[in-house]
Every structure is written in structure tokens, then in C-alpha cells.
Design a protein around this motif. Structure first.
Motif, PDB file in Angstrom:
ATOM      1  N   LEU A  42       0.807  -1.206   0.000  1.00  0.00           N
ATOM      2  CA  LEU A  42       0.000   0.000   0.000  1.00  0.00           C
ATOM      3  C   LEU A  42       0.849   1.269   0.000  1.00  0.00           C
ATOM      4  N   ASP A  43       2.140   1.147   0.267  1.00  0.00           N
ATOM      5  CA  ASP A  43       3.051   2.290   0.261  1.00  0.00           C
ATOM      6  C   ASP A  43       2.660   3.343   1.294  1.00  0.00           C
ATOM      7  N   LEU A  44       2.223   2.880   2.484  1.00  0.00           N
ATOM      8  CA  LEU A  44       1.915   3.787   3.583  1.00  0.00           C
ATOM      9  C   LEU A  44       3.144   3.928   4.471  1.00  0.00           C
ATOM     10  N   GLU A  45       3.291   5.094   5.078  1.00  0.00           N
ATOM     11  CA  GLU A  45       4.409   5.295   5.993  1.00  0.00           C
ATOM     12  C   GLU A  45       4.179   4.481   7.262  1.00  0.00           C
ATOM     13  N   ALA A  46       5.269   4.090   7.900  1.00  0.00           N
ATOM     14  CA  ALA A  46       5.193   3.315   9.135  1.00  0.00           C
ATOM     15  C   ALA A  46       5.799   4.118  10.282  1.00  0.00           C
ATOM     16  N   CYS A  47       5.341   3.834  11.485  1.00  0.00           N
ATOM     17  CA  CYS A  47       5.859   4.486  12.683  1.00  0.00           C
ATOM     18  C   CYS A  47       7.327   4.114  12.872  1.00  0.00           C
ATOM     19  N   GLU A  48       8.150   5.110  13.167  1.00  0.00           N
ATOM     20  CA  GLU A  48       9.568   4.865  13.380  1.00  0.00           C
ATOM     21  C   GLU A  48       9.824   4.149  14.704  1.00  0.00           C
ATOM     22  N   THR A  49       8.859   4.203  15.624  1.00  0.00           N
ATOM     23  CA  THR A  49       9.014   3.581  16.934  1.00  0.00           C
ATOM     24  C   THR A  49       8.556   2.126  16.941  1.00  0.00           C
ATOM     25  N   CYS A  50       7.325   1.877  16.446  1.00  0.00           N
ATOM     26  CA  CYS A  50       6.767   0.524  16.556  1.00  0.00           C
ATOM     27  C   CYS A  50       6.545  -0.168  15.211  1.00  0.00           C
ATOM     28  N   GLY A  51       6.658   0.554  14.104  1.00  0.00           N
ATOM     29  CA  GLY A  51       6.489  -0.050  12.791  1.00  0.00           C
ATOM     30  C   GLY A  51       5.051  -0.124  12.302  1.00  0.00           C
ATOM     31  N   SER A  52       4.083   0.343  13.078  1.00  0.00           N
ATOM     32  CA  SER A  52       2.681   0.299  12.689  1.00  0.00           C
ATOM     33  C   SER A  52       2.401   1.298  11.564  1.00  0.00           C
ATOM     34  N   THR A  53       1.405   0.996  10.734  1.00  0.00           N
ATOM     35  CA  THR A  53       1.008   1.931   9.683  1.00  0.00           C
ATOM     36  C   THR A  53      -0.269   2.687  10.048  1.00  0.00           C
ATOM     37  N   THR A  54      -0.704   2.574  11.299  1.00  0.00           N
ATOM     38  CA  THR A  54      -1.902   3.290  11.740  1.00  0.00           C
ATOM     39  C   THR A  54      -1.521   4.697  12.170  1.00  0.00           C
ATOM     40  N   LEU A  55      -1.131   5.516  11.204  1.00  0.00           N
ATOM     41  CA  LEU A  55      -0.705   6.886  11.461  1.00  0.00           C
ATOM     42  C   LEU A  55      -1.786   7.860  11.035  1.00  0.00           C
ATOM     43  N   ILE A  56      -1.821   9.014  11.700  1.00  0.00           N
ATOM     44  CA  ILE A  56      -2.679  10.110  11.277  1.00  0.00           C
ATOM     45  C   ILE A  56      -1.816  11.352  11.168  1.00  0.00           C
ATOM     46  N   CYS A  57      -2.171  12.218  10.239  1.00  0.00           N
ATOM     47  CA  CYS A  57      -1.418  13.442  10.004  1.00  0.00           C
ATOM     48  C   CYS A  57      -2.346  14.614  10.267  1.00  0.00           C
ATOM     49  N   ARG A  58      -1.913  15.518  11.140  1.00  0.00           N
ATOM     50  CA  ARG A  58      -2.738  16.692  11.431  1.00  0.00           C
ATOM     51  C   ARG A  58      -1.867  17.827  11.939  1.00  0.00           C
ATOM     52  N   LEU A  59      -2.150  19.008  11.476  1.00  0.00           N
ATOM     53  CA  LEU A  59      -1.490  20.241  11.918  1.00  0.00           C
ATOM     54  C   LEU A  59       0.030  20.123  11.969  1.00  0.00           C
ATOM     55  N   GLY A  60       0.613  19.568  10.929  1.00  0.00           N
ATOM     56  CA  GLY A  60       2.067  19.496  10.843  1.00  0.00           C
ATOM     57  C   GLY A  60       2.700  18.418  11.696  1.00  0.00           C
ATOM     58  N   GLU A  61       1.901  17.501  12.220  1.00  0.00           N
ATOM     59  CA  GLU A  61       2.420  16.397  13.025  1.00  0.00           C
ATOM     60  C   GLU A  61       1.881  15.082  12.496  1.00  0.00           C
ATOM     61  N   VAL A  62       2.664  14.034  12.691  1.00  0.00           N
ATOM     62  CA  VAL A  62       2.233  12.682  12.352  1.00  0.00           C
ATOM     63  C   VAL A  62       2.217  11.896  13.661  1.00  0.00           C
ATOM     64  N   GLU A  63       1.058  11.301  13.979  1.00  0.00           N
ATOM     65  CA  GLU A  63       0.902  10.568  15.237  1.00  0.00           C
ATOM     66  C   GLU A  63       0.584   9.111  14.961  1.00  0.00           C
ATOM     67  N   CYS A  64       1.213   8.221  15.715  1.00  0.00           N
ATOM     68  CA  CYS A  64       0.935   6.797  15.621  1.00  0.00           C
ATOM     69  C   CYS A  64      -0.226   6.467  16.550  1.00  0.00           C
TER      70      CYS A  64
END
Length: 117
Positions: A42-64
Motif C-alpha cells: 500500500l506504500d503507507l508510511e510506518a511508525c519509526e518507533t513501533c512499525g505500525s502503519t496506523t498513522l494520522i497526520c494533522r497540523l504538521g504532526e504525524v501521530e501513531c
């Protein structure tokens, strides 16, 4: 917002959790329809800490959503380049180019909602 892979649009949800998945791709929040979720790569970004792809992007931040790790979104000039996040500083993520890109996205969204040509 349509599925980023196939362009399918969400329909009115039935009761319960939505079968659509949220993710982050190239520092942008995207939706993935149930059919495309079955595909690999799917070419989704993954969390650098845990490797999960359940990320959200809001107000200039990406949260796992799995582990809660938060990072600053990389600037538009670094997204898709060979540099990636290697030398990005937090100050560089608020460049005028990033703001103009956001302005264009907001203007396009308003045009769609208000029916402007």
C-alpha cells in the motif's frame, strides 16, 4: 476523500466501525478502501518507533495510533526526495512552500464544497 489507490468514494456508513482505513503517505493523510486494503504494497508510511502503519497526520504532526509516538511532519521540499528525513530540522518544516501547498489544498477543498468552477 476518495481512496488514494483506486479513487473509490466512501458511501454513508452503516452502524459500527468504518471498514475504511486511514494512513499517511508522503506526509499526507489518505484513506484506503476495503478492497485496496487486501492488496499488498500500500506504500503507507510506518511508525519509526513501533512499525505500525496506523498513522494520522494533522497540523504538521504525524501521530501513531498504536503507540502514541508523535513527530513533526517533514517539509514539502523533502517529501519524495532522496534525502527523506535525514537532515530535516523542526524549523524547516514550516517553510513558506509548505504553507502555499496547504493554501492551495484549502482553496481546492472550498471550491469543491462551494461548487465553484
Amino acid at each position: 476523500m476518495p481512496c488514494y489507490r483506486c479513487g473509490a468514494r466512501q458511501t454513508d456508513p452503516v452502524r459500527g466501525a468504518s471498514p475504511w482505513k486511514r494512513g499517511v503517505r508522503r506526509e499526507t493523510q489518505v484513506l484506503v478502501c476495503p478492497d485496496c486494503q487486501r492488496l499488498h504494497g500500500l506504500d503507507l508510511e510506518a511508525c519509526e518507533t513501533c512499525g505500525s502503519t496506523t498513522l494520522i497526520c494533522r497540523l504538521g504532526e504525524v501521530e501513531c495510533r498504536s503507540c502514541g509516538a508523535v513527530r513533526a511532519a517533514r517539509s514539502d521540499s523533502l517529501v519524495g526526495s532522496d534525502m527523506g528525513a535525514s537532515s530535516a530540522s523542526p524549523a524547516s518544516s514550516s517553510t513558506p512552500a509548505g504553507l502555499s501547498g496547504l493554501s492551495a489544498e484549502v482553496e481546492a477543498a472550498l471550491d469543491r464544497v462551494l461548487g465553484r468552477a
